[in-house]
Design a protein around this motif. Sequence first.
Motif, short mmCIF file in Angstrom:
data_model
loop_
_atom_site.label_atom_id
_atom_site.label_comp_id
_atom_site.label_asym_id
_atom_site.label_seq_id
_atom_site.Cartn_x
_atom_site.Cartn_y
_atom_site.Cartn_z
N GLU A 84 -5.25 6.44 -5.31
CA GLU A 84 -4.45 6.85 -4.16
C GLU A 84 -4.93 6.19 -2.87
OE1 GLU A 84 -1.50 8.54 -1.95
OE2 GLU A 84 -1.65 8.32 -4.12
N ARG A 85 -6.23 6.05 -2.71
CA ARG A 85 -6.76 5.41 -1.51
C ARG A 85 -6.22 3.98 -1.40
NH1 ARG A 85 -12.91 4.91 -1.47
NH2 ARG A 85 -12.49 3.07 -2.71
N TYR A 86 -6.26 3.22 -2.49
CA TYR A 86 -5.80 1.84 -2.44
C TYR A 86 -4.28 1.74 -2.43
CZ TYR A 86 -10.60 0.60 -2.80
OH TYR A 86 -11.94 0.48 -2.52
N ARG A 87 -3.59 2.73 -3.00
CA ARG A 87 -2.13 2.74 -2.93
C ARG A 87 -1.68 2.94 -1.48
NH1 ARG A 87 1.90 5.33 -1.75
NH2 ARG A 87 0.74 7.22 -1.28
N ARG A 88 -2.34 3.87 -0.77
CA ARG A 88 -2.02 4.10 0.64
C ARG A 88 -2.28 2.85 1.48
NH1 ARG A 88 -4.63 9.07 0.08
NH2 ARG A 88 -6.45 8.19 1.09
N GLN A 89 -3.39 2.19 1.24
CA GLN A 89 -3.70 0.97 2.00
C GLN A 89 -2.65 -0.11 1.74
OE1 GLN A 89 -7.73 -0.07 0.96
NE2 GLN A 89 -8.62 1.44 2.32
N ALA A 90 -2.25 -0.27 0.49
CA ALA A 90 -1.23 -1.27 0.17
C ALA A 90 0.10 -0.90 0.81
CB ALA A 90 -1.07 -1.38 -1.35
N GLU A 91 0.45 0.38 0.78
CA GLU A 91 1.69 0.84 1.40
C GLU A 91 1.68 0.56 2.90
OE1 GLU A 91 5.45 2.25 1.71
OE2 GLU A 91 4.35 1.98 -0.17
N GLU A 92 0.57 0.81 3.55
CA GLU A 92 0.46 0.52 5.00
C GLU A 92 0.62 -0.96 5.28
OE1 GLU A 92 -3.29 2.23 6.09
OE2 GLU A 92 -2.55 4.29 5.82
N ARG A 93 0.03 -1.79 4.42
CA ARG A 93 0.19 -3.26 4.59
C ARG A 93 1.64 -3.67 4.46
NH1 ARG A 93 -3.33 -6.00 0.45
NH2 ARG A 93 -1.73 -7.56 0.69
N TYR A 94 2.34 -3.11 3.46
CA TYR A 94 3.75 -3.46 3.26
C TYR A 94 4.61 -2.97 4.42
CZ TYR A 94 2.77 -5.03 -1.48
OH TYR A 94 2.28 -5.70 -2.56
N GLN A 95 4.29 -1.82 5.00
CA GLN A 95 5.03 -1.34 6.16
C GLN A 95 4.82 -2.25 7.36
OE1 GLN A 95 3.82 2.73 6.61
NE2 GLN A 95 5.14 3.45 4.93
N ARG A 96 3.58 -2.71 7.54
CA ARG A 96 3.32 -3.66 8.65
C ARG A 96 4.07 -4.96 8.41
NH1 ARG A 96 -2.06 -1.77 7.98
NH2 ARG A 96 -2.68 -3.75 7.06
N LEU A 97 4.09 -5.43 7.18
CA LEU A 97 4.82 -6.65 6.85
C LEU A 97 6.31 -6.47 7.10
CD1 LEU A 97 4.89 -9.53 5.71
CD2 LEU A 97 4.99 -8.53 3.42
N ASP A 98 6.86 -5.32 6.72
CA ASP A 98 8.28 -5.04 6.98
C ASP A 98 8.58 -5.11 8.47
OD1 ASP A 98 8.90 -4.73 4.31
OD2 ASP A 98 8.84 -2.53 4.36
N SER A 99 7.66 -4.57 9.30
CA SER A 99 7.85 -4.59 10.76
C SER A 99 7.85 -6.03 11.28
CB SER A 99 6.76 -3.80 11.46
OG SER A 99 6.84 -2.45 11.10
N VAL A 100 6.93 -6.82 10.81
CA VAL A 100 6.84 -8.22 11.23
C VAL A 100 8.11 -8.97 10.83
CG1 VAL A 100 5.64 -10.42 10.83
CG2 VAL A 100 4.32 -8.33 11.25
N LEU A 101 8.55 -8.77 9.60
CA LEU A 101 9.77 -9.45 9.13
C LEU A 101 10.99 -9.00 9.92
CD1 LEU A 101 9.16 -9.42 5.28
CD2 LEU A 101 8.97 -11.36 6.84
N ALA A 102 11.07 -7.73 10.27
CA ALA A 102 12.19 -7.23 11.06
C ALA A 102 12.19 -7.87 12.45
CB ALA A 102 12.13 -5.71 11.17
#
Length: 122
Positions: A84-102
């Motif tokens: 769960e710790r690493y899933r949350r970190q990966a999810e946060e990275r993907y959200q930041r990437l989504d923001s950058v792409l937007a």
Amino acid sequence: MTDQLSRVFAALADPTRRDMVARLTEADATVGDLAAPYDVSVQAVSKHLKVLEEAGLVSRTREAQRRPVHLEAEVFDLMTKWIERYRRQAEERYQRLDSVLARLTEEQDPDKSETNQRGTAS
């Protein structure tokens, strides 16, 4: 490999041991019960159980002549917390990437992003 998490993941790397753990989620079983579906000796199953036992995944008790194998479910909490710790970190990275792409999409075509924003509001 001295830490418990490493021992647990190493023990679960083997498909036969994973199957045994899955079967033990339903009920305790004897070595003979666990050996039944496999084309291996009871001795081979005992070796698999020893690995699971050393990892803390199972324990054996004595009930008269029976020695049932019991799944130690608390060990799954250790694995779940780690995953769960690493899933949350990966999810946060993907959200930041989504923001950058937007932002990049808006910068490339501001009219299109304005139309998309008006189109989704209705």
